[in-house]
Design an enzyme around this catalytic site. Structure first.
Site, short mmCIF file in Angstrom:
data_model
loop_
_atom_site.label_atom_id
_atom_site.label_comp_id
_atom_site.label_asym_id
_atom_site.label_seq_id
_atom_site.Cartn_x
_atom_site.Cartn_y
_atom_site.Cartn_z
CG ASN A 21 -12.20 12.04 -4.11
OD1 ASN A 21 -13.14 12.85 -3.82
ND2 ASN A 21 -10.95 12.44 -4.52
CB CYS A 51 -1.00 0.02 1.48
SG CYS A 51 -1.96 1.55 1.33
CB THR A 64 -6.42 7.43 -7.68
OG1 THR A 64 -5.80 8.18 -6.53
CG2 THR A 64 -7.15 7.83 -8.56
CG HIS A 109 -3.84 4.12 3.63
ND1 HIS A 109 -3.01 3.38 4.17
CD2 HIS A 109 -3.86 5.15 4.40
CE1 HIS A 109 -2.77 3.78 5.51
NE2 HIS A 109 -3.38 4.97 5.64
CG HIS A 131 -6.33 9.61 0.58
ND1 HIS A 131 -6.80 8.40 0.27
CD2 HIS A 131 -6.71 10.49 -0.44
CE1 HIS A 131 -7.20 8.50 -1.16
NE2 HIS A 131 -7.24 9.73 -1.59
CB CYS A 146 0.97 1.20 4.24
SG CYS A 146 -0.51 0.84 5.02
CG HIS A 199 -7.85 15.11 -1.32
ND1 HIS A 199 -6.84 15.16 -2.09
CD2 HIS A 199 -8.48 13.89 -1.39
CE1 HIS A 199 -6.82 14.08 -2.72
NE2 HIS A 199 -7.89 13.36 -2.24
P1 5GP Z 1 -7.74 10.30 -4.67
O1 5GP Z 1 -7.70 10.47 -5.96
O2 5GP Z 1 -7.48 8.57 -4.01
O3 5GP Z 1 -8.85 10.93 -3.64
O4 5GP Z 1 -6.11 11.07 -4.05
C1 5GP Z 1 -5.12 10.42 -4.23
C2 5GP Z 1 -3.96 11.50 -4.02
O5 5GP Z 1 -2.83 11.11 -3.95
C3 5GP Z 1 -3.94 12.42 -5.45
O6 5GP Z 1 -4.06 13.89 -4.91
C4 5GP Z 1 -2.39 12.19 -5.76
O7 5GP Z 1 -2.04 13.27 -6.34
C5 5GP Z 1 -1.75 11.73 -4.44
N1 5GP Z 1 -0.62 10.96 -4.67
C6 5GP Z 1 -0.47 9.80 -5.44
N2 5GP Z 1 0.84 9.36 -5.31
C7 5GP Z 1 1.38 10.00 -4.40
C8 5GP Z 1 2.80 10.01 -3.99
O8 5GP Z 1 3.67 9.00 -4.31
N3 5GP Z 1 3.02 10.90 -3.23
C9 5GP Z 1 2.20 11.97 -2.59
N4 5GP Z 1 2.78 12.97 -1.87
N5 5GP Z 1 1.27 12.02 -3.23
C10 5GP Z 1 0.61 11.11 -4.08
ZN ZN Z 2 -2.41 1.50 3.76
#
Ligand code: 5GP
Ligand code: ZN
Length: 118
Positions: free
Chosen positions: A85, A3, A93, A96, A98, A6, A100
């Protein structure tokens, strides 16, 4: 478990840390969509908002406490937005949980649907 978040939380994958305590980790999003774009995650692996239960929900309250503290410490005085999300339609995406934390710009309100309802 393989992950990404993680691994970021335990330092295996580098990130720009904003805040850390025993329960949560906060770091800068790699592809910011606002001038300030942080991600706040529990250190415990929870796959997303749909996996929050009576047993693990305390960390969510803690994350909101931490968000308020970070906003204060980072001088975010003009407001901020917290988004999570969950699932494919919402654009999750990384599986885990999270949150924002977006700030630094005046934001509109709405949902940009990929397949708008007729
Ligand atoms: P989601 O689309 O799942 O709501 O948000 C995932 C977020 O993780 C995205 O905004 C993306 O830019 C961020 N993200 C993806 N991979 C990495 C990474 O390796 N490092 C950091 N700092 N952010 C990441
Ligand atoms: Zn995780």
């Amino acid at each position: 478990m393989d992950c990404l978040f993680c691994k970021i939380a335990n330092g295996e994958i580098p990130s720009t840390k904003v805040y850390e305590d025993e329960k949560v980790f906060c770091f800068k999003d790699i592809a910011p969509i606002t001038p300030i774009h942080y991600l706040i995650i529990p250190k415990e692996h929870i796959s997303g908002a749909s996996a929050i239960t009576a047993e693990n929900s305390a960390v969510v309250a803690h994350i909101f406490e931490v968000a308020a503290k970070i906003a204060k410490d980072e001088g975010i005085s003009d407001g901020f937005r917290i988004i999570t999300n969950c699932g494919e339609n919402a654009g999750q995406t990384v599986n885990h949980l999270h949150f924002h934390l977006l700030a630094g710009v005046k934001m509109g309100w709405g949902v940009e649907a990929v397949n708008p309802v007729e």
